[in-house]
Design a protein around this motif. Structure first.
Motif, PDB file in Angstrom:
ATOM      1  N   THR B 133      48.515  -7.871 112.258  1.00  0.00           N
ATOM      2  CA  THR B 133      47.675  -9.073 112.267  1.00  0.00           C
ATOM      3  C   THR B 133      47.951  -9.817 110.974  1.00  0.00           C
ATOM      4  O   THR B 133      48.320  -9.214 109.962  1.00  0.00           O
ATOM      5  CB  THR B 133      46.163  -8.754 112.297  1.00  0.00           C
ATOM      6  N   THR B 134      47.765 -11.110 111.024  1.00  0.00           N
ATOM      7  CA  THR B 134      47.888 -11.880 109.792  1.00  0.00           C
ATOM      8  C   THR B 134      47.128 -13.184 109.938  1.00  0.00           C
ATOM      9  O   THR B 134      46.632 -13.522 111.017  1.00  0.00           O
ATOM     10  CB  THR B 134      49.358 -12.149 109.428  1.00  0.00           C
ATOM     11  N   GLU B 135      47.026 -13.885 108.810  1.00  0.00           N
ATOM     12  CA  GLU B 135      46.457 -15.228 108.807  1.00  0.00           C
ATOM     13  C   GLU B 135      47.598 -16.210 108.547  1.00  0.00           C
ATOM     14  O   GLU B 135      48.656 -15.833 108.059  1.00  0.00           O
ATOM     15  CB  GLU B 135      45.437 -15.379 107.664  1.00  0.00           C
ATOM     16  N   THR B 136      47.389 -17.475 108.862  1.00  0.00           N
ATOM     17  CA  THR B 136      48.329 -18.485 108.401  1.00  0.00           C
ATOM     18  C   THR B 136      47.590 -19.782 108.167  1.00  0.00           C
ATOM     19  O   THR B 136      46.594 -20.082 108.846  1.00  0.00           O
ATOM     20  CB  THR B 136      49.507 -18.669 109.396  1.00  0.00           C
ATOM     21  N   GLY B 137      48.046 -20.504 107.138  1.00  0.00           N
ATOM     22  CA  GLY B 137      47.424 -21.782 106.806  1.00  0.00           C
ATOM     23  C   GLY B 137      48.238 -22.889 107.456  1.00  0.00           C
ATOM     24  O   GLY B 137      47.974 -23.303 108.585  1.00  0.00           O
ATOM     25  N   ALA B 138      49.273 -23.325 106.762  1.00  0.00           N
ATOM     26  CA  ALA B 138      50.116 -24.392 107.289  1.00  0.00           C
ATOM     27  C   ALA B 138      50.903 -23.928 108.505  1.00  0.00           C
ATOM     28  O   ALA B 138      51.376 -24.734 109.286  1.00  0.00           O
ATOM     29  CB  ALA B 138      51.075 -24.862 106.216  1.00  0.00           C
ATOM     30  N   ARG B 194      32.633 -14.737 113.512  1.00  0.00           N
ATOM     31  CA  ARG B 194      31.360 -15.078 114.160  1.00  0.00           C
ATOM     32  C   ARG B 194      30.332 -15.559 113.135  1.00  0.00           C
ATOM     33  O   ARG B 194      29.593 -16.518 113.374  1.00  0.00           O
ATOM     34  CB  ARG B 194      30.829 -13.866 114.941  1.00  0.00           C
ATOM     35  N   THR B 195      30.300 -14.909 111.977  1.00  0.00           N
ATOM     36  CA  THR B 195      29.363 -15.323 110.921  1.00  0.00           C
ATOM     37  C   THR B 195      29.638 -16.763 110.478  1.00  0.00           C
ATOM     38  O   THR B 195      28.721 -17.583 110.355  1.00  0.00           O
ATOM     39  CB  THR B 195      29.484 -14.376 109.702  1.00  0.00           C
ATOM     40  N   ALA B 196      30.903 -17.076 110.252  1.00  0.00           N
ATOM     41  CA  ALA B 196      31.251 -18.432 109.805  1.00  0.00           C
ATOM     42  C   ALA B 196      30.889 -19.469 110.856  1.00  0.00           C
ATOM     43  O   ALA B 196      30.373 -20.545 110.530  1.00  0.00           O
ATOM     44  CB  ALA B 196      32.747 -18.496 109.475  1.00  0.00           C
ATOM     45  N   ARG B 197      31.112 -19.147 112.108  1.00  0.00           N
ATOM     46  CA  ARG B 197      30.808 -20.095 113.178  1.00  0.00           C
ATOM     47  C   ARG B 197      29.316 -20.255 113.373  1.00  0.00           C
ATOM     48  O   ARG B 197      28.844 -21.332 113.769  1.00  0.00           O
ATOM     49  CB  ARG B 197      31.464 -19.662 114.485  1.00  0.00           C
ATOM     50  N   ALA B 198      28.568 -19.191 113.120  1.00  0.00           N
ATOM     51  CA  ALA B 198      27.115 -19.301 113.233  1.00  0.00           C
ATOM     52  C   ALA B 198      26.584 -20.230 112.146  1.00  0.00           C
ATOM     53  O   ALA B 198      25.676 -21.028 112.377  1.00  0.00           O
ATOM     54  CB  ALA B 198      26.477 -17.922 113.113  1.00  0.00           C
ATOM     55  N   GLN B 199      27.170 -20.138 110.945  1.00  0.00           N
ATOM     56  CA  GLN B 199      26.724 -20.992 109.841  1.00  0.00           C
ATOM     57  C   GLN B 199      27.134 -22.447 110.048  1.00  0.00           C
ATOM     58  O   GLN B 199      26.426 -23.366 109.694  1.00  0.00           O
ATOM     59  CB  GLN B 199      27.301 -20.486 108.508  1.00  0.00           C
ATOM     60  N   ASP B 200      28.339 -22.649 110.592  1.00  0.00           N
ATOM     61  CA  ASP B 200      28.827 -24.014 110.801  1.00  0.00           C
ATOM     62  C   ASP B 200      29.757 -24.033 112.014  1.00  0.00           C
ATOM     63  O   ASP B 200      30.919 -23.642 111.923  1.00  0.00           O
ATOM     64  CB  ASP B 200      29.581 -24.504 109.553  1.00  0.00           C
ATOM     65  N   PRO B 201      29.237 -24.505 113.146  1.00  0.00           N
ATOM     66  CA  PRO B 201      30.058 -24.503 114.367  1.00  0.00           C
ATOM     67  C   PRO B 201      31.331 -25.338 114.214  1.00  0.00           C
ATOM     68  O   PRO B 201      32.298 -25.134 114.932  1.00  0.00           O
ATOM     69  CB  PRO B 201      29.132 -25.117 115.428  1.00  0.00           C
ATOM     70  N   ASN B 202      31.343 -26.288 113.273  1.00  0.00           N
ATOM     71  CA  ASN B 202      32.540 -27.111 113.076  1.00  0.00           C
ATOM     72  C   ASN B 202      33.376 -26.639 111.900  1.00  0.00           C
ATOM     73  O   ASN B 202      34.201 -27.394 111.366  1.00  0.00           O
ATOM     74  CB  ASN B 202      32.138 -28.572 112.855  1.00  0.00           C
ATOM     75  N   CYS B 203      33.143 -25.421 111.439  1.00  0.00           N
ATOM     76  CA  CYS B 203      33.853 -24.882 110.279  1.00  0.00           C
ATOM     77  C   CYS B 203      35.369 -25.076 110.425  1.00  0.00           C
ATOM     78  O   CYS B 203      35.946 -24.624 111.412  1.00  0.00           O
ATOM     79  CB  CYS B 203      33.524 -23.391 110.140  1.00  0.00           C
ATOM     80  N   PRO B 204      36.011 -25.778 109.456  1.00  0.00           N
ATOM     81  CA  PRO B 204      37.453 -26.036 109.578  1.00  0.00           C
ATOM     82  C   PRO B 204      38.292 -24.804 109.262  1.00  0.00           C
ATOM     83  O   PRO B 204      39.494 -24.797 109.460  1.00  0.00           O
ATOM     84  CB  PRO B 204      37.704 -27.126 108.525  1.00  0.00           C
ATOM     85  N   GLY B 205      37.626 -23.750 108.751  1.00  0.00           N
ATOM     86  CA  GLY B 205      38.352 -22.542 108.370  1.00  0.00           C
ATOM     87  C   GLY B 205      38.986 -22.670 106.997  1.00  0.00           C
ATOM     88  O   GLY B 205      38.979 -23.747 106.382  1.00  0.00           O
ATOM     89  N   SER B 206      39.482 -21.553 106.516  1.00  0.00           N
ATOM     90  CA  SER B 206      40.196 -21.517 105.243  1.00  0.00           C
ATOM     91  C   SER B 206      41.078 -20.289 105.253  1.00  0.00           C
ATOM     92  O   SER B 206      40.890 -19.388 106.084  1.00  0.00           O
ATOM     93  CB  SER B 206      39.217 -21.425 104.073  1.00  0.00           C
ATOM     94  N   LEU B 207      42.032 -20.246 104.340  1.00  0.00           N
ATOM     95  CA  LEU B 207      42.887 -19.061 104.267  1.00  0.00           C
ATOM     96  C   LEU B 207      42.059 -17.819 103.993  1.00  0.00           C
ATOM     97  O   LEU B 207      42.270 -16.767 104.591  1.00  0.00           O
ATOM     98  CB  LEU B 207      43.935 -19.234 103.165  1.00  0.00           C
ATOM     99  N   GLY B 208      41.073 -17.954 103.067  1.00  0.00           N
ATOM    100  CA  GLY B 208      40.253 -16.807 102.704  1.00  0.00           C
ATOM    101  C   GLY B 208      39.496 -16.242 103.894  1.00  0.00           C
ATOM    102  O   GLY B 208      39.357 -15.023 104.038  1.00  0.00           O
ATOM    103  N   LEU B 209      39.040 -17.118 104.770  1.00  0.00           N
ATOM    104  CA  LEU B 209      38.307 -16.686 105.955  1.00  0.00           C
ATOM    105  C   LEU B 209      39.253 -16.066 106.994  1.00  0.00           C
ATOM    106  O   LEU B 209      38.945 -15.032 107.604  1.00  0.00           O
ATOM    107  CB  LEU B 209      37.565 -17.895 106.541  1.00  0.00           C
ATOM    108  N   GLY B 336      48.680 -27.340 103.823  1.00  0.00           N
ATOM    109  CA  GLY B 336      47.819 -26.227 104.204  1.00  0.00           C
ATOM    110  C   GLY B 336      48.185 -24.931 103.515  1.00  0.00           C
ATOM    111  O   GLY B 336      47.325 -24.069 103.292  1.00  0.00           O
ATOM    112  N   GLY B 337      49.457 -24.767 103.178  1.00  0.00           N
ATOM    113  CA  GLY B 337      49.908 -23.539 102.548  1.00  0.00           C
ATOM    114  C   GLY B 337      49.414 -23.396 101.117  1.00  0.00           C
ATOM    115  O   GLY B 337      49.524 -22.322 100.516  1.00  0.00           O
ATOM    116  N   LEU B 338      48.865 -24.444 100.548  1.00  0.00           N
ATOM    117  CA  LEU B 338      48.372 -24.382  99.169  1.00  0.00           C
ATOM    118  C   LEU B 338      46.848 -24.332  99.110  1.00  0.00           C
ATOM    119  O   LEU B 338      46.254 -24.439  98.041  1.00  0.00           O
ATOM    120  CB  LEU B 338      48.896 -25.593  98.361  1.00  0.00           C
ATOM    121  N   ARG B 339      46.223 -24.160 100.270  1.00  0.00           N
ATOM    122  CA  ARG B 339      44.751 -24.143 100.341  1.00  0.00           C
ATOM    123  C   ARG B 339      44.228 -22.735 100.140  1.00  0.00           C
ATOM    124  O   ARG B 339      43.737 -22.108 101.061  1.00  0.00           O
ATOM    125  CB  ARG B 339      44.276 -24.645 101.717  1.00  0.00           C
ATOM    126  N   TYR B 340      44.291 -22.196  98.955  1.00  0.00           N
ATOM    127  CA  TYR B 340      43.816 -20.836  98.734  1.00  0.00           C
ATOM    128  C   TYR B 340      43.036 -20.788  97.430  1.00  0.00           C
ATOM    129  O   TYR B 340      43.477 -21.328  96.419  1.00  0.00           O
ATOM    130  CB  TYR B 340      45.008 -19.874  98.709  1.00  0.00           C
TER     131      TYR B 340
END
Lengths: 428, 428
Positions: B133-138, B194-209, B336-340
């Motif tokens: 599994t992994t995350e990706t920004g850009a 799920r926690t992030a979406r509960a706090q903000d349904p429009n959460c744009p996300g982040s690399l950390g998340l 997006g790759g520099l959003r950390y």
């Protein structure tokens, strides 16, 4: 030394210095171009839209044409391109044939189109022209000419086939980034465009129609010339750099090809790939030269040979070629660069005289093998190149069945990174 | 001989055979990683998500690490990459400085990320892992790991930061084409999502998340490991192939660099570029090593050095690094790759000890110089690379004003062909 060398690289000083004009070597003379009304083409008819040196090349009886130094320097940005042994594709197909691809995707525009775009922009700049118009289907030609115009300091307006523009927003973005003006064709700016829109407000456009628009505008402005991305003799001429390099590279690797394969839309990529091999094939050497065209636009396999217009509005001269009819509107297939009713007169002549053989490939096969290549060679082929690739794979599988593996070479005319939406919508 | 040779090409047999681990050479020891609760990290804590050989590299006191042969063979698909003299960019800027760029965009994924992706996939496959599994920004990292997973026959699930996924549909398409499963982060599949979406349904996300989601899933499944595209020591280690090649290439060209510049998101591209030069810089050699980070996410220039979590949900160990805070949600910038929020502990250590210098670059400058490069070198830089490019150009212009042209080298970490929508929306 664990590192596998899978690419045959020519050193820069082996870059071919001449283009190969096959006109004087054709099996039968190319018929003369005729005026749109069927009469002899008046002297000077082409001068309204082309510079003198391209007209000279169009009708030349000289085999070798030196490449001007500024064009050679531009070529050296990325040429010679590698000829790559596709070991992992062979393994994925489970064939013993050796498959090579000529990687034309490494050019500044991502396709072979840069080979002629830079030459055409150069000759136009030399002739004092300040502005070019052109058409583009998939966007590869428009991208290449936008970069070439930038390099030789010309302005440029691109008429992009509407359906392709809608399918490929990144194509428009890269042309604009390079400084081009991009319009959806049919547009409101030309008589040809207005007529098409009056007949069908939802007209998806076609290469033939976009050519009409670009030619109409160029013919009506003295500072503006027209530039064509395929079909004509001078365009095919410039692409012979591809086949000449392949020939040197195969010699370097000590390989004799059994099959040489390229996709066919207007014919410049295919012609450029095979022409340097045609003289020996005509002399009896056993290399099969195969043109992969889309089943949805089967110009060479189903079209008729004869005189036809290069565009929909019948503004261009009549050319002796295979054609589906200049009013043929090809379906909105995802290989936009292969959506053309006609074919290069040179390639038509070679087909007619059985020097080369056309084969129709389904979109399903083109995308299926393109996915196999992406998953083994980690290169995303342009949908156009997918047709050449698919034919190569089908032939390799056929040879495997017959127990006689061979050497197959195809031209990867471009990458498909700006065509990824087509993959998402590809036929299964 | 009219052809200009503008690229310094290393022959394949000059491909570096080792990675350069700077841990034993750092100006002060790197602080130990700590458990999320602040206590000493228990032995085996990393083993839930990483294979043994990467953990060994993470904490190694050995300078040279041999590159395994299967990874070396994979590198040889495109490495060594050329170091290119940007003659036309210099002319466009009207500077006498010599500007070189290390072209990491030629990898199968189009960016430097393939250097570590292939190594990580290899070590995981060696350890008997079947799934990553992994995350990706850009999307550059996700693309690279998708291809690497395919190469070493692993399955892969990619959590892609939602805002980037929306901005870049082609990124999702290429990962899928390579066989990856791609999900928008925050997703419904993990507690963190799920926690992030509960706090903000429009959460744009982040690399950390997205990291939280990928780590959470990997930690809970035995057949699945997690793979990170930057920040950690082993990732930086694998990228040192870049700087080692640059060093050989500059020697080949007889050039001594005044500036070595790379963009900085998590630090692997920057670290990989400069680490092979750090020992001599620490010994007094005058090369300025500059990290170009975005003004909108100024981790190194405005962040605090200390212990912080690598992810938003605080699942990762505490790392000694510069950070804007693990709950920092960077604005939706187009690089997006520099959003950390954090930075590589190695790079943080080098910044703290003034071996390297961070500089914040505006998005406006990054895109403005990226356009100049596109219009002169005919390469579309990734928006991330645009930051390194902009800093290089600004320095070259400054040197020109001062009448003392120099030698500037930057890493073009990737191409921007899949980021063209960002160019269309770039700040003017």
């Amino acid at each position: 030394m664990p590192v596998i060398e899978n690419a045959i690289i020519l050193p820069k000083d082996q870059l071919p210095r001449q283009w190969h004009n096959i006109l004087p070597q054709l099996p039968e003379p190319l018929g003369p171009y005729k005026a749109p009304d069927g009469q002899d083409l008046p002297a000077g008819a082409l001068a309204a839209i082309f510079p003198p040196q391209l007209i000279e090349q169009e009708l030349s009886d000289q085999i070798w044409h030196p490449i001007p130094e500024p064009v050679l320097e531009a070529y050296a940005m990325w040429r010679p391109t590698p000829l790559v042994r596709a070991y992992r594709l062979e393994a994925a197909l489970k064939v013993r044939s050796r498959i090579y691809y000529k990687n034309e995707s490494l050019s500044p525009s991502g396709s072979h189109k840069s080979n002629t775009a830079l030459a055409q922009a150069y000759y136009n700049a030399q002739a004092g022209i300040h502005r070019l118009t052109t058409e583009t289907g998939a966007g590869q030609w428009g991208t290449a000419l936008s970069i070439a115009a930038r390099h030789f300091q010309l302005d440029i307006r691109v008429f992009m086939v509407k359906v392709s523009l809608d399918q490929k927003p990144y194509r428009q973005a890269i042309m604009r980034l390079m400084g081009a003006e991009v319009l959806a064709s049919p547009s409101e700016l030309t008589q040809a465009g207005r007529t098409a829109r009056a007949q069908d407000p939802n007209c998806p456009g076609s290469l033939g129609l976009a050519i009409s628009e670009a030619v109409e505008e160029a013919a009506s402005r003295a500072d503006t010339n027209y530039s064509l991305g395929s079909v004509l003799n001078h365009v095919v001429l410039h692409q012979t750099i591809i086949g000449q390099e392949i020939k040197k590279q195969l010699q370097l690797a000590g390989e004799k090809p059994d099959y040489l394969i390229a996709c066919h839309g207007g014919g410049s990529n295919f012609g450029g790939t095979v022409i340097p091999f045609c003289p020996e094939v005509m002399a009896g050497e056993k290399i099969q030269l195969l043109a992969a065209e889309p089943e949805a636009c089967p110009t060479l396999t189903k079209g008729k040979f004869g005189y036809d217009y290069g565009d929909m509005a019948k503004l261009t001269p009549l050319l002796p070629m295979h054609s589906l009819g200049s009013d043929f509107l090809p379906p909105s297939i995802h290989a936009g660069g292969l959506r053309y009713h006609g074919a290069s007169p040179i390639v038509s002549n070679l087909v007619k005289n059985q020097v080369v053989t056309p084969v129709a490939i389904s979109a399903k096969d083109a995308f299926a093998y393109a996915k196999i290549m992406a998953n083994s060679e980690y290169i995303v082929p342009a949908p156009e190149s997918g047709h050449a690739l698919a034919l190569t794979c089908l032939k390799a599988l056929e040879l495997e069945k017959q127990g006689r593996p061979g050497v197959l070479v195809f031209t990867l005319s471009g990458h498909g990174l700006l065509d990824l939406s087509a993959y998402e919508k590809a036929p299964e």
